[in-house]
Design an enzyme around this catalytic site. Structure first.
Site, PDB file in Angstrom:
ATOM      1  CB  SER A 162      -1.049  -0.159   1.172  1.00  0.00           C
ATOM      2  OG  SER A 162      -0.022  -0.158   2.480  1.00  0.00           O
ATOM      3  CG  ASN A 210      -3.814  -5.319  13.049  1.00  0.00           C
ATOM      4  OD1 ASN A 210      -3.034  -5.172  12.195  1.00  0.00           O
ATOM      5  ND2 ASN A 210      -3.945  -6.131  13.584  1.00  0.00           N
ATOM      6  CG  HIS A 265     -42.774  20.580 -11.600  1.00  0.00           C
ATOM      7  ND1 HIS A 265     -42.928  19.368 -11.313  1.00  0.00           N
ATOM      8  CD2 HIS A 265     -43.525  21.444 -10.711  1.00  0.00           C
ATOM      9  CE1 HIS A 265     -43.930  19.275 -10.283  1.00  0.00           C
ATOM     10  NE2 HIS A 265     -44.059  20.432  -9.938  1.00  0.00           N
ATOM     11  CB  SER A 299     -15.757  25.780 -28.690  1.00  0.00           C
ATOM     12  OG  SER A 299     -15.844  25.065 -29.763  1.00  0.00           O
ATOM     13  CE  LYS A 351     -20.531  26.424 -27.091  1.00  0.00           C
ATOM     14  NZ  LYS A 351     -20.688  25.009 -26.845  1.00  0.00           N
ATOM     15  CG  ASN A 398     -18.147  25.744 -23.664  1.00  0.00           C
ATOM     16  OD1 ASN A 398     -19.186  26.254 -24.307  1.00  0.00           O
ATOM     17  ND2 ASN A 398     -17.112  25.063 -24.269  1.00  0.00           N
ATOM     18  CD  GLU A 404     -20.207  22.193 -18.911  1.00  0.00           C
ATOM     19  OE1 GLU A 404     -19.501  23.235 -19.415  1.00  0.00           O
ATOM     20  OE2 GLU A 404     -20.486  21.340 -19.977  1.00  0.00           O
ATOM     21  CE1 TYR A 445      -5.871  -3.762   9.346  1.00  0.00           C
ATOM     22  CE2 TYR A 445      -5.056  -5.948   8.612  1.00  0.00           C
ATOM     23  CZ  TYR A 445      -5.145  -4.687   8.473  1.00  0.00           C
ATOM     24  OH  TYR A 445      -4.708  -4.013   7.036  1.00  0.00           O
ATOM     25  CD  GLN A 476      -2.892  -2.303   2.269  1.00  0.00           C
ATOM     26  OE1 GLN A 476      -2.002  -2.594   3.228  1.00  0.00           O
ATOM     27  NE2 GLN A 476      -2.605  -2.917   1.271  1.00  0.00           N
ATOM     28  CE  LYS A 515      -4.296   2.716   5.147  1.00  0.00           C
ATOM     29  NZ  LYS A 515      -5.367   1.576   5.333  1.00  0.00           N
TER      30      LYS A 515
HETATM   31  N1  ARG Z   1      -1.143  -1.389   5.539  1.00  0.00           N
HETATM   32  C1  ARG Z   1      -2.135  -1.750   6.100  1.00  0.00           C
HETATM   33  C2  ARG Z   1      -3.393  -1.200   6.189  1.00  0.00           C
HETATM   34  O1  ARG Z   1      -3.559  -0.217   5.848  1.00  0.00           O
HETATM   35  C3  ARG Z   1      -1.703  -1.654   7.834  1.00  0.00           C
HETATM   36  C4  ARG Z   1      -2.245  -2.469   8.739  1.00  0.00           C
HETATM   37  C5  ARG Z   1      -1.356  -3.970   8.536  1.00  0.00           C
HETATM   38  N2  ARG Z   1      -1.541  -4.993   9.546  1.00  0.00           N
HETATM   39  C6  ARG Z   1      -1.503  -6.275   9.220  1.00  0.00           C
HETATM   40  N3  ARG Z   1      -1.905  -6.925  10.288  1.00  0.00           N
HETATM   41  N4  ARG Z   1      -0.894  -6.618   7.956  1.00  0.00           N
HETATM   42  O2  ARG Z   1      -4.442  -1.550   6.781  1.00  0.00           O
END
Ligand code: ARG
Length: 454
Positions: free
Chosen positions: A18, A105, A151, A272, A278, A280, A285, A312, A317, A320
């Site tokens: 990640s 966690n 309306h 345009s 034009k 716009n 929008e 967990y 993950q 995010k």
């Molecule tokens: N990158 C993980 C997340 O965003 C962090 C937590 C990882 N914990 C684990 N037990 N592998 O959730």
């Protein structure tokens, strides 16, 4: 490697990693780690010298990140491992002490709560700016009439100030939703460990106050898997994005040749490539179009969370990217909306001409009859007949002769013609929250009080 004898498959790493998106948590991760290190020292779990070392190392990592000099290494699965790896490179084995009494966690839940709180506060500030622009515009267009629509048909005239303040109150409700979101980040997850708590008598109250949480999450299982505050942010952002899209849609319509009620500044429009005439309203929008993108983040996270067993799971993950995308989209849209409105120009004549349509006074004519004792339903029918009679003759209501009037609606007299003077049918809306000047002035005062309270 510990328990493992074989290295990870690169395909698994690509799926599992990640770091490409969660490096964004680094400032919160470092802030959290500094507080954690101080707590470990106070609880005599690590020594004062360890604390000094960790502080020095974490500040050095922070500097690298701030200055965009932080280098991600192939083994850095996520931000937590990357920061700790670099810390240990800088300060040596003492860096490994930081993870005492903490798991990734509770660490990641804490980072995300800190980030959500930060951005809920930013959303509040951006909303307050947009609301201030709307209130200011309302003050500068207090008595500019335009048709109000239902309306998308002309219904009753209103003042532009009243219309703009309608958007103000929607954003005010969004403000409240973000305030609730700040509240929902107020319980500290840190100290919950992997799921069951940790083998040290840590001082979680101290951690909470260091990191700006109001209290300590009461249940470690809940704390490591709770992402309600992310849902709350995304729910608030979704409603707010819908409000922005309604505002955008209206500005698109209003800046068309057909309406001609407003013109956005060149800075928020494009031309345009083909048609030289034009201009716009692209910004408006895009405000209209971004809303589904924000809601999709909310739906994605519900999808990830639903059916998840405690506690967990790596699924978490996936909270995010939808969150970050919603934050970036919403913050940009709020800023654009405020700046675009700051520089928009309304066309008083065009709006006045559209609202001078006498048919917009039909309700007022009916109420004239009501004031003389006729039940409203009956008056509605009489005025309906009058409107049809005028349309059949190709005349405006005020062009009907007294003779025609007495045929179509014998109950009406000279007062009917007086009433058709435009303005009277705006000022007649005297009920609280209505469009008469006195009520709009009252409303604007309330709006300004909201802004003054922040
Ligand atoms: N990158 C993980 C997340 O965003 C962090 C937590 C990882 N914990 C684990 N037990 N592998 O959730």
């Amino acid at each position: 490697m510990g328990r493992f004898s074989d290295p990870q498959d690169p395909l698994f790493q690509a799926l599992n990693s990640s770091i490409s998106f969660d490096l964004r948590l680094a400032p919160f991760d470092i802030e959290q780690s500094l507080a954690h290190a101080r707590m470990l020292t106070r609880a005599s779990i690590i020594g004062e010298d360890d604390l000094a070392t960790l502080e020095r190392g974490l500040e050095a990592v922070r500097k690298e990140i701030d200055e965009d000099e932080f280098e991600i290494q192939p083994g850095d699965e996520d931000v937590h491992m990357a920061v700790e790896r670099r810390l240990t490179e800088i300060v040596g084995p003492a860096g490994g002490k930081l993870h005492t009494a903490r798991s990734r966690n509770d660490q990641v839940a804490t980072d995300v709560a800190l980030l959500v709180r930060w951005h809920a506060e930013s959303a509040r500030e951006l909303l307050l700016r947009l609301m201030a622009v709307l209130a200011d515009l309302a003050g500068r267009h207090a008595d500019w009439p335009l048709p109000g629509y239902t309306h998308l048909q002309r219904a009753q005239p209103v003042y532009l100030s009243h219309h703009l303040l309608a958007h103000f109150w929607r954003f005010r409700r969004d403000l409240r939703r973000f305030e609730f979101c700040v509240e929902s980040t107020s319980e500290l997850p840190l100290g919950s460990g992997a799921l069951a708590g940790v083998n040290f008598d840590t001082d979680r109250e101290f951690l909470a106050s260091e990191l700006g949480f109001e209290s300590v999450a009461p249940n470690s299982l809940d704390a490591v898997s709770n992402r309600d505050f992310v849902l709350d942010y995304l729910a608030a952002a979704s409603t707010c994005a819908t409000h922005l899209s309604q505002l955008g849609a209206e500005l698109v319509l209003w800046s068309s040749e057909e309406f001609g009620f407003c013109e956005v500044a060149d800075a928020f429009a494009s031309g345009s490539s083909l048609m030289p005439q034009k201009k716009n309203p692209d910004a408006a929008e895009l405000l209209r179009a971004k809303a589904p993108r924000v809601w999709s983040s909310l739906v994605r996270l519900h999808g990830v969370l639903h059916g998840l067993p405690l506690t967990y799971n790596k699924d978490l993950q996936e909270d995010k990217e939808p969150l970050f995308d919603a934050i970036d989209t919403l913050e940009l849209c709020l800023s654009v909306a405020a700046s675009m409105l700051e520089t928009i120009a309304f066309d008083r004549e065009r709006m006045a001409a559209a609202s001078a349509d006498e048919l917009l006074a039909a309700t007022d004519v009916a109420d004239l009859l009501v004031k003389r004792g006729m039940p409203f339903r009956e008056a509605h029918g009489v005025v309906g007949g009058l409107v049809r009679g005028a349309l059949d003759r190709g005349k405006a209501l005020s062009e009907l002769s007294e003779q025609e009037l007495s045929e179509l609606a014998p109950q009406l007299d000279g007062e009917f013609y007086d009433l058709l003077r435009q303005g009277a049918w705006l000022e007649s809306k005297v009920s609280e929250g209505g469009t008469s000047s006195a009520r709009v002035a009252e409303q604007l005062e309330r709006a300004r009080a909201v802004l003054a309270a922040g």
